[in-house]
Design a protein around this motif. Structure first.
Motif, PDB file in Angstrom:
ATOM      1  N   GLY A 142       0.853  -1.184   0.000  1.00 19.93           N
ATOM      2  CA  GLY A 142       0.000   0.000   0.000  1.00 19.93           C
ATOM      3  C   GLY A 142       0.889   1.234   0.000  1.00 19.93           C
ATOM      4  N   ALA A 196      -4.668   6.600   2.771  1.00 20.20           N
ATOM      5  CA  ALA A 196      -4.335   7.764   3.614  1.00 20.20           C
ATOM      6  C   ALA A 196      -4.763   9.084   2.971  1.00 20.20           C
ATOM      7  CB  ALA A 196      -2.845   7.773   3.920  1.00 20.20           C
ATOM      8  N   THR A 209      -2.371  -0.394   9.769  1.00 21.32           N
ATOM      9  CA  THR A 209      -1.070  -0.040  10.324  1.00 21.32           C
ATOM     10  C   THR A 209      -1.266   1.000  11.418  1.00 21.32           C
ATOM     11  OG1 THR A 209       1.070   0.912   9.733  1.00 21.32           O
ATOM     12  CG2 THR A 209      -0.723   1.526   8.337  1.00 21.32           C
ATOM     13  N   THR A 215       8.380  -5.390   8.091  1.00 21.62           N
ATOM     14  CA  THR A 215       9.047  -4.407   7.229  1.00 21.62           C
ATOM     15  C   THR A 215      10.479  -4.167   7.682  1.00 21.62           C
ATOM     16  OG1 THR A 215       6.872  -3.346   7.153  1.00 21.62           O
ATOM     17  CG2 THR A 215       8.712  -2.151   6.154  1.00 21.62           C
ATOM     18  N   ALA A 253      11.265   1.511   1.668  1.00 14.52           N
ATOM     19  CA  ALA A 253      10.794   2.887   1.551  1.00 14.52           C
ATOM     20  C   ALA A 253       9.784   3.016   2.682  1.00 14.52           C
ATOM     21  CB  ALA A 253      10.082   3.059   0.220  1.00 14.52           C
ATOM     22  N   ALA A 304       8.539  -7.416   3.710  1.00 12.06           N
ATOM     23  CA  ALA A 304       8.601  -6.148   2.968  1.00 12.06           C
ATOM     24  C   ALA A 304       9.933  -5.479   3.268  1.00 12.06           C
ATOM     25  CB  ALA A 304       7.453  -5.238   3.404  1.00 12.06           C
ATOM     26  N   GLY A 305      10.431  -4.761   2.282  1.00 15.92           N
ATOM     27  CA  GLY A 305      11.663  -4.011   2.502  1.00 15.92           C
ATOM     28  C   GLY A 305      12.815  -4.594   1.724  1.00 15.92           C
ATOM     29  N   GLY A 306      13.067  -4.053   0.531  1.00 19.20           N
ATOM     30  CA  GLY A 306      14.240  -4.453  -0.243  1.00 19.20           C
ATOM     31  C   GLY A 306      13.983  -5.505  -1.301  1.00 19.20           C
ATOM     32  N   THR A 323       8.717  -0.099  -3.737  1.00 11.60           N
ATOM     33  CA  THR A 323       9.564   0.628  -4.689  1.00 11.60           C
ATOM     34  C   THR A 323       9.526  -0.017  -6.075  1.00 11.60           C
ATOM     35  OG1 THR A 323      10.976   1.298  -2.861  1.00 11.60           O
ATOM     36  CG2 THR A 323      11.927   1.426  -5.061  1.00 11.60           C
ATOM     37  N   MET A 327       6.312   0.565  -7.843  1.00 13.37           N
ATOM     38  CA  MET A 327       6.129   2.002  -8.125  1.00 13.37           C
ATOM     39  C   MET A 327       6.810   2.345  -9.449  1.00 13.37           C
ATOM     40  SD  MET A 327       7.164   5.039  -5.513  1.00 13.37           S
ATOM     41  CE  MET A 327       8.940   4.756  -5.435  1.00 13.37           C
ATOM     42  N   LEU A 352      10.345  11.922  -2.498  1.00  4.60           N
ATOM     43  CA  LEU A 352       9.718  10.631  -2.790  1.00  4.60           C
ATOM     44  C   LEU A 352      10.245   9.580  -1.821  1.00  4.60           C
ATOM     45  CD1 LEU A 352       8.066   8.827  -4.810  1.00  4.60           C
ATOM     46  CD2 LEU A 352      10.237   8.393  -5.950  1.00  4.60           C
ATOM     47  N   GLY A 409      12.934   2.869  -1.500  1.00  7.53           N
ATOM     48  CA  GLY A 409      13.754   1.930  -0.739  1.00  7.53           C
ATOM     49  C   GLY A 409      15.116   1.726  -1.383  1.00  7.53           C
TER      50      GLY A 409
HETATM   51  C1  LIG Z   1       5.470   6.480  -2.070  1.00  9.99           C
HETATM   52  C2  LIG Z   1       5.234   5.527  -0.936  1.00  9.99           C
HETATM   53  C3  LIG Z   1       4.112   5.688  -0.138  1.00  9.99           C
HETATM   54  C4  LIG Z   1       3.866   4.816   0.932  1.00  9.99           C
HETATM   55  N1  LIG Z   1       2.705   4.955   1.645  1.00  9.99           N
HETATM   56  C5  LIG Z   1       2.391   4.026   2.596  1.00  9.99           C
HETATM   57  C6  LIG Z   1       1.107   4.074   3.240  1.00  9.99           C
HETATM   58  O1  LIG Z   1       0.258   4.919   2.958  1.00  9.99           O
HETATM   59  N2  LIG Z   1       0.845   3.119   4.184  1.00  9.99           N
HETATM   60  C7  LIG Z   1       1.759   2.149   4.512  1.00  9.99           C
HETATM   61  O2  LIG Z   1       1.460   1.311   5.366  1.00  9.99           O
HETATM   62  N3  LIG Z   1       2.976   2.103   3.918  1.00  9.99           N
HETATM   63  C8  LIG Z   1       3.305   3.002   2.956  1.00  9.99           C
HETATM   64  N4  LIG Z   1       4.505   2.899   2.288  1.00  9.99           N
HETATM   65  C9  LIG Z   1       5.437   1.802   2.620  1.00  9.99           C
HETATM   66  C10 LIG Z   1       5.164   0.572   1.748  1.00  9.99           C
HETATM   67  O3  LIG Z   1       3.876   0.062   2.046  1.00  9.99           O
HETATM   68  C11 LIG Z   1       6.164  -0.595   1.970  1.00  9.99           C
HETATM   69  O4  LIG Z   1       6.276  -0.900   3.327  1.00  9.99           O
HETATM   70  C12 LIG Z   1       7.540  -0.357   1.431  1.00  9.99           C
HETATM   71  O5  LIG Z   1       7.495   0.301   0.188  1.00  9.99           O
HETATM   72  C13 LIG Z   1       8.256  -1.714   1.259  1.00  9.99           C
HETATM   73  O6  LIG Z   1       9.586  -1.555   0.960  1.00  9.99           O
HETATM   74  P1  LIG Z   1      10.204  -1.517  -0.558  1.00  9.99           P
HETATM   75  O7  LIG Z   1       9.880  -0.156  -1.052  1.00  9.99           O
HETATM   76  O8  LIG Z   1      11.645  -1.779  -0.338  1.00  9.99           O
HETATM   77  O9  LIG Z   1       9.514  -2.571  -1.375  1.00  9.99           O
HETATM   78  C14 LIG Z   1       4.786   3.766   1.216  1.00  9.99           C
HETATM   79  C15 LIG Z   1       5.914   3.600   0.391  1.00  9.99           C
HETATM   80  C16 LIG Z   1       6.126   4.443  -0.685  1.00  9.99           C
HETATM   81  C17 LIG Z   1       7.300   4.209  -1.595  1.00  9.99           C
END
Ligand SMILES: Cc1cc2nc3c(=O)[nH]c(=O)nc-3n(C[C@H](O)[C@H](O)[C@H](O)COP(=O)(O)O)c2cc1C
Length: 350
Positions: A20, A45, A96, A137, A142, A168-170, A192, A195, A312, A315
């Motif tokens: 999300g 959000a 969350t 996470t 990110a 999640a994460g990486g 990431t 996206m 922005l 991650g």
């Molecule tokens: C632009 C952006 C907006 C995000 N907004 C939310 C959010 O509204 N709620 C949430 O729980 N996590 C949010 N996250 C975190 C992501 O849900 C997720 O935990 C994270 O991107 C995972 O790591 P990765 O980017 O390495 O895949 C956001 C991440 C990004 C990049």
């Protein structure tokens, strides 16, 4: 095919979730992930409860597969959004920041609940409260990973948590998926990486900045939205780190936010007080001011492509991402690669 407890619990084809992401996960991106066999999550959000309802209906027009909504419980309209999600019988509710009081109601219509966590003890607690799965996470993420990296966090959480774990994460390729499964997860969540796809509304100028970046090009700080989070090392993000507390910018951003949320001044102040007194998950006023400032700058980055002032969340995965595929191409690529790696590793066992 890779079948895990994640695919089983959510009734999906592949153990891959779209994280999300506020502003980024619109109905089109969510549906694209679902239609490619993954689990699309719509972050709410930025929405009012009614806008969220419209988006849920839009997603249903674009896909008949299971999908979820991401709701920040202590954020504006959190309880009202849970109510809408239940009325609309959303298949998966991903919450969350806060305690889930609604699990029985979701289970009553056959829905599932999934908590997002960054500490192993919180993942354990979420499972104990009745969640059907938990997201853990890591620091690479990110947004809001805590201190431990995915390499440490996943196995520690997996040793105590009995429900499916989504890492999640990486994660951005099949090697990451295979590694997450080996560490004890049941699937991965990608923010990431997803996206940076054709369907993502992220402005092209930021897509390009991400493609040019290395794994060293992120900043981890509380300045972006008050919580420890990771942003692309852009000019705007570096400026935010250098400057002191942004009093004037925060004030302007808070009034912009009030307008967007369509709240009266008394409603806005009441919301702020509520967020300040939310117990363990409370947001002091300075965190809220940071959130408002960050929000304005995220909008400038994501929608306007303003690489000077906009920021922005991104991650460390950006270092390994070199193209903008369609969602379907990406998901098939990740699955094919993971299948090959798992078969290869299996063949090495004698
Ligand atoms: C632009 C952006 C907006 C995000 N907004 C939310 C959010 O509204 N709620 C949430 O729980 N996590 C949010 N996250 C975190 C992501 O849900 C997720 O935990 C994270 O991107 C995972 O790591 P990765 O980017 O390495 O895949 C956001 C991440 C990004 C990049």
């Amino acid at each position: 095919m890779i079948k895990t407890r994640m695919t089983e619990v959510f009734g999906i084809q592949h153990p891959i979730m779209l994280a999300g992401m506020n502003w980024i996960t619109d109905a089109r991106l969510v549906a694209a992930v679902c239609n490619a066999g993954g689990l699309g999550i719509f972050a709410t959000a930025r929405c009012t409860p009614e806008e969220m309802r419209e988006n849920i209906r839009e997603i249903r027009k674009l896909t008949d597969r299971p999908f979820g909504v991401n709701i920040i419980l202590i954020f504006f309209g959190g309880p009202e959004k849970i109510k809408v999600a239940i009325e609309e019988k959303v298949p998966i509710i991903n919450y969350t920041l806060g305690k889930p009081w609604f699990i029985d109601e979701v289970h009553a219509y056959g829905g599932k609940v999934m908590g997002t966590t960054a500490l192993a003890k919180h993942a354990f607690k979420a499972a104990q409260l009745g969640c059907d799965a938990v997201i853990v996470t890591g620091h690479e993420a990110a947004g809001h990973g805590a201190n431990a990296t995915s390499l440490i966090l996943i196995p520690i959480a997996a040793s105590t948590v009995k429900v499916p774990i989504i890492a999640a994460g990486g994660f951005y390729d099949g090697r990451g998926l295979a590694a997450a499964l080996a560490l004890g997860a049941d699937g991965i969540s990608m923010g990431t990486r997803l996206m940076l796809t054709k369907e993502s509304i992220l402005h092209d100028s930021f897509k390009k900045l991400c493609l040019d970046a290395t794994e060293q090009d992120t900043l981890y700080d509380t300045v972006f939205d008050g919580l420890p989070g990771r942003a692309l090392k852009s000019k705007g993000a570096k400026d935010m780190q250098k400057r002191g507390f942004p009093f004037v910018e925060a004030f302007k951003a808070a009034s912009q936010l009030r307008n967007e949320m369509k709240l009266t001044y008394p409603q806005f102040v009441a919301l702020s007080l509520k967020m300040m007194s939310a117990g363990e998950e409370s947001s002091p006023l300075w965190v809220q001011a940071r959130q408002a400032t960050g929000l304005a700058r995220f909008l400038r980055g994501i929608y306007d492509g303003d690489t000077e002032e906009g920021i922005l969340f991104a991650g460390q995965a950006i270092g390994g991402i070199h193209d903008i595929p369609t969602v379907e191409e990406l998901i098939h690529r990740v699955i094919n690669e993971a299948e090959k790696i798992l078969a290869l590793l299996n063949a090495q066992v004698h």
